[in-house]
Each structure stands twice: as structure tokens, then as C-alpha cells.
Write an enzyme that holds these catalytic residues in place. Structure first.
Site, short mmCIF file in Angstrom:
data_model
loop_
_atom_site.label_atom_id
_atom_site.label_comp_id
_atom_site.label_asym_id
_atom_site.label_seq_id
_atom_site.Cartn_x
_atom_site.Cartn_y
_atom_site.Cartn_z
CG ASP A 10 -0.27 -0.29 2.52
OD1 ASP A 10 0.86 0.20 2.70
OD2 ASP A 10 -0.86 -0.94 3.40
CB SER A 11 0.28 4.72 1.21
OG SER A 11 -0.04 4.40 2.55
CB ILE A 12 3.80 1.74 4.22
CG1 ILE A 12 2.76 2.36 5.15
CG2 ILE A 12 5.15 1.64 4.93
CD1 ILE A 12 2.48 1.57 6.40
CG HIS A 191 1.65 7.09 5.90
ND1 HIS A 191 0.43 7.68 6.19
CD2 HIS A 191 1.45 6.26 4.86
CE1 HIS A 191 -0.49 7.20 5.36
NE2 HIS A 191 0.10 6.34 4.55
#
Length: 242
Positions: A10-12, A191
Site C-alpha cells: 500500500d502507501s507505505i 506512515h
């Protein structure tokens, strides 16, 4: 041709090539040894990741990665009934989705090193502060994720890895070994800071090394400049079959 290592998540994962990111650090560590390919999708869950599998890891492809990290769960663990409810994936479905991802990768290449990474811990206060910085008075009153629930998903990620015989990195536990982890490792309660990215990088490299994918032990793609005879540069390339 250099082997590839795919970072899927995902975004990480998507943000891992930012300054100080764990993907960027892997690229440096495996320079001239392997290409690090980032396939990170902000906001994605394991449910949505299943739609990408055949595109990123096509069965029957002549070129498949030697390793892949699977890093989902932070969004799956969003709580129903709160602001990120659309991302919530029930924990039993999360486990089954991880199984499907691993099985697909094993079908693509039985020798591929597959590493499951758990979601990180959640700094609930940090999530609320982040929401207030974005939405002001309209911000949520309760965090859309909790550390306890993230921990449940992390535990099940580790359990699935054990069940399927693949290694895992338990970020949720590892990060909480450090005092003040909330602000040291997390920029917005979720995050990663550069220090948080460093933890991921070190744990992934440790896992790769333990599975026989140590960068120092891998061959470089072309000869080092010191091996090239300036009077007969062709020789070393011929010796390598190049």
C-alpha cells in the site's frame, strides 16, 4: 540481466522511494546486484490487491522476480463505522487474501522468496492530530485505526506466514520495542519517518540475508572497473560470456 525484487503493498510501499525510504535503501544496497521494483498503491487493501496480481505477477512470464515483499494490512485494519470504513477488510478475509497472494506467487515461481510484512503499530493520538491538521473542527473525534486492532492483524499475518512456510517481518512488535516509537517511527500516526523506514529496511535485509539473498554474495551484472585491462578491455567481457 539483473534479477528483480518486487515490493508489493500500500502507501507505505508506494512512499518507500522517498528520501530516507526503505525501498530507496534497498536499491542502494542491491546496486548492480538486483533491480528493486516498487508496486505500492496508496489506500489499497488485500481485497483490492487481488485484482492486481495477474498484472504484476503474470503466470507463465519468462521474467519473474527472485523475491517479493507483501506489505498490506494497515488499511485492512481500518475500523468499520469510522472515517476510513470503506477500507475495512474483516480479519478472516484478510488472512484468506494473504493466502491467495502467496499461493499465486508460488504458482508463478516456486523458488521465489516471499516475505510477508505486518502493518506497523498505530499512534492513535498521532492519527487524531493529523486529522485535525487537515480538517480542523470537522476532524473525526475517534481514530479510524487503533493499535490494538492493528496488532490483531499483525499477529494473523505472522500466523499465515508460518502456515504457508514463508518468512515474515513483524513490524508491529519490532517498532514497539523502542521507547517513544510513536513519534520516532511514525510521521502521522501511521506512515513512516526516516527512522521508521530504517527499521523496515533493516528487518527486510535481515530476512533476505537469512534466506540466501545477501547483496554482498550476489554477482554484479558486469565486471568491476578494476577487472578491465585497459590494453585489452574485451578480454574480461569475453570471459564472462558477454
Amino acid at each position: 540481466m539483473r534479477p528483480e525484487i518486487v515490493l508489493f503493498g500500500d502507501s507505505i510501499t508506494e512512499q518507500s522511494f522517498r528520501y530516507g525510504g526503505w525501498g530507496a535503501s534497498l536499491t542502494d544496497a542491491y546496486s548492480r546486484k538486483a533491480d528493486i521494483v516498487v508496486r505500492g498503491y496508496g489506500g489499497y487493501t488485500t481485497r483490492w490487491a487481488l485484482f492486481l496480481l495477474h498484472h504484476i505477477f503474470p503466470v507463465g512470464s519468462a521474467s519473474l522476480p527472485v523475491a517479493a515483499t507483501i506489505f498490506f494490512g494497515a488499511n485492512d485494519a481500518a475500523l468499520p463505522g469510522r472515517t476510513s470504513a470503506s477500507q475495512h477488510v474483516p480479519i478472516e478475509e484478510y488472512k484468506e487474501n494473504l493466502r491467495k497472494i502467496v499461493h499465486h506467487l508460488k504458482e508463478c515461481c516456486p523458488t521465489m522468496l516471499i516475505v510477508l510484512i505486518t502493518p506497523p503499530p498505530i499512534d492513535e493520538e498521532g492519527r487524531l492530530e493529523f486529522a485535525k491538521s487537515i480538517y480542523g473542527e470537522k476532524a473525526m473525534k475517534l481514530p479510524e485505526r487503533t493499535n490494538e486492532v492493528a496488532g490483531n492483524y499483525a499477529n494473523e499475518c505472522v500466523n499465515v506466514a508460518k502456515e504457508l512456510g514463508v518468512p515474515s517481518v513483524n513490524l508491529w512488535s519490532k517498532m514497539q520495542e523502542t521507547q517513544g516509537w510513536q513519534k520516532k517511527f511514525l510521521s502521522d500516526g501511521l506512515h513512516l519517518t526516516p527512522d521508521g523506514n530504517k527499521v523496515v529496511y533493516e528487518e527486510v535485509v535481515k530476512t533476505f540475508n537469512g534466506a540466501g539473498l545477501s547483496a554482498p554474495e550476489m554477482p554484479s551484472d558486469f565486471p568491476h572497473h578494476s577487472e578491465i585491462d585497459p590494453q585489452n578491455p574485451r578480454k574480461v567481457f569475453q570471459q564472462r560470456g558477454l
